[in-house]
Write a protein that holds these residues in place. Structure first.
Motif, PDB file in Angstrom:
ATOM      1  N   THR A 169       0.761  -1.236   0.063  1.00  0.00           N
ATOM      2  CA  THR A 169       0.059  -0.063  -0.040  1.00  0.00           C
ATOM      3  C   THR A 169       0.689   1.315  -0.115  1.00  0.00           C
ATOM      4  O   THR A 169       0.626   2.280  -0.832  1.00  0.00           O
ATOM      5  CB  THR A 169      -0.996  -0.117   1.242  1.00  0.00           C
ATOM      6  N   THR A 192      -4.014  -5.013  -3.115  1.00  0.00           N
ATOM      7  CA  THR A 192      -3.629  -3.732  -2.595  1.00  0.00           C
ATOM      8  C   THR A 192      -4.809  -2.673  -2.961  1.00  0.00           C
ATOM      9  O   THR A 192      -5.757  -3.039  -3.603  1.00  0.00           O
ATOM     10  CB  THR A 192      -2.459  -3.285  -3.520  1.00  0.00           C
ATOM     11  N   HIS A 193      -4.671  -1.545  -2.299  1.00  0.00           N
ATOM     12  CA  HIS A 193      -5.461  -0.552  -2.578  1.00  0.00           C
ATOM     13  C   HIS A 193      -4.922   0.860  -2.512  1.00  0.00           C
ATOM     14  O   HIS A 193      -3.827   0.959  -1.782  1.00  0.00           O
ATOM     15  CB  HIS A 193      -6.768  -0.466  -1.498  1.00  0.00           C
TER      16      HIS A 193
END
Length: 326
Positions: A280, A308-309
Motif C-alpha cells: 500500500t 492492494t488499494h
C-alpha cells in the motif's frame, strides 16, 4: 508416491475416508496428488487443501452412487453440484465454497486431460464469489513507530532483539510472504546490491530489493546476533530460532504482533498485514501496479489489484494533477 508421503500430506481426519474410496477414485486421488506436488510444484499446504476437497467430493459421489463399483467417468456436473450443496448445508461460507469449487475444477480438468473423464464438468460449476477482506494496514507513521521501537530494543545487541529487528525491517522493506522470509538462506542475500533472491509459490524465483535501514539491521544480526544463536541445526538458514534451528512462521507472527502492539491505535497485525502495508505504501508513493505485482510475486495482476488499494487522497491528487477540469 509412497504410502508414508501420502499419509503425511493428507489431514488425519480424512485418512479413513480416503482409504475407504473404491480403487479407481482412490488411484485418481493419488495420481492427482503427485501431479500437484511434482508437476505443478505447489506447496505442501496447497496440495493438502486440494486433496482434502477432492477426497470430500469423491466420498460424496460414492455415497450417492447406486452402482456397487462406482466409476470415475460417471462423475458429472450433477454430482459436483450436489456435493457443493451439501457443503453449503454444513455451513461452509461463500469463500470456502469458492475455494473448494476451484480445487474440484482443477481435479476435473486434470482428470479429463488424463482421459479419466469423457468431458470436464468443472467449468459449469459456479458459486457466488466470496468477498475478499483486506487485512489491516498500518499508516506510514505507525510502521515507522514499530520499526523505531524494534531498533531501540536491539541497541543492547541481544541476539533475539537483533533478529526481531531484522525480521521486521525485511518484511516491511520487501513485502515478502512469511514463508518466503523463513525460507531464506545466507546465500540468498546480495549485500552489495541490497537484493533478496526469494523462492515463492510453485518454486518461482524473484529478486526483491531492500533499503538501507533493512541492510543495517541485517548486518548487525549477521555480525552479532546470528553467531550467538547458531548451532548444529542452523545450516545456511538466514534467520534462526532461539534453539538454533530455522525460524518458523509462528515465531514471525509473534514478532510482528509484539512490535505492532506497542503502536497506538494500530490494532492487531499479522505478517500478511505488514506485507499489505508495504504494498500500500509503495502505491501511495507512486509505484505502478505492475512493479508491485513483481515485488510481491503475484502470478497475475488481478491478484495484486485485489490485494492492494490506493487511498482516496492519492486518487484525488492524481485527478487534480492530470484531469484538465479538476
Amino acid at each position: 508416491m509412497n504410502q508414508k508421503r501420502s499419509q503425511q500430506s493428507t489431514r488425519p481426519d480424512l485418512l479413513a475416508t480416503r482409504r475407504g474410496l473404491p480403487t479407481e477414485p482412490a488411484t485418481a486421488v493419488d495420481r492427482f496428488e503427485r501431479y500437484l506436488a511434482w508437476e505443478r510444484g505447489l506447496s505442501n499446504h496447497t496440495v493438502r487443501a486440494y486433496v482434502t476437497d477432492v477426497v470430500s467430493l469423491l466420498a460424496h459421489f460414492v455415497s450417492e452412487c447406486t452402482e456397487q463399483d462406482p466409476r470415475l467417468h460417471d462423475l458429472g456436473i450433477d454430482s459436483l453440484r450436489a456435493w457443493l450443496s451439501a457443503e453449503h448445508e454444513r455451513g461452509a461460507s461463500r469463500t470456502t465454497l469458492a475455494r473448494r469449487a476451484a480445487a474440484v475444477r482443477a481435479f476435473t480438468a486434470w482428470a479429463h486431460r488424463r482421459e479419466l473423464l469423457a468431458e470436464d464438468p468443472g467449468p459449469r460449476l459456479s458459486v457466488p464469489g466470496g468477498r475478499r477482506r483486506l487485512p489491516s494496514v498500518l499508516r506510514e507513521d505507525q510502521a515507522d513507530s514499530a520499526l523505531r521501537a524494534a531498533a531501540a530494543g536491539a541497541e543492547q545487541e541481544d541476539p533475539v532483539a537483533l533478529r526481531d529487528h531484522a525480521v521486521l525491517e525485511l518484511l516491511y522493506a520487501t513485502g515478502v510472504r512469511v514463508s518466503e522470509l523463513c525460507g531464506l538462506d545466507l546465500e540468498h542475500i546480495d549485500h552489495e546490491h541490497r537484493m533478496l533472491r526469494v523462492i515463492g509459490k510453485a518454486d518461482r524465483q524473484r529478486a526483491v530489493p531492500f533499503g538501507t535501514p533493512a541492510a543495517r539491521a541485517l548486518a548487525r544480526w549477521l555480525e552479532v546476533g546470528r553467531p550467538e544463536l547458531s548451532g548444529t541445526a542452523s545450516g545456511n538458514a538466514l534467520l534462526l530460532g532461539v534453539r538454533g534451528g530455522r525460524l518458523n512462521p509462528r515465531s514471525v507472527r509473534r514478532i510482528v504482533h509484539d512490535a505492532v502492539s506497542t503502536v497506538h491505535d494500530a490494532g492487531r497485525l499479522s505478517p500478511h498485514g505488514l506485507r499489505h502495508s508495504a504494498a500500500t505504501h509503495l502505491l501511495e508513493g507512486g509505484a505502478d501496479l505492475r512493479s508491485v505485482q513483481e515485488l510481491l510475486g503475484h502470478a497475475t495482476l488481478s491478484t495484486t489489484q485485489l490485494y492492494t488499494h490506493v487511498t482516496v487522497e492519492r486518487l484525488k491528487a492524481i485527478h487534480e494533477r492530470t484531469h484538465p477540469r479538476s
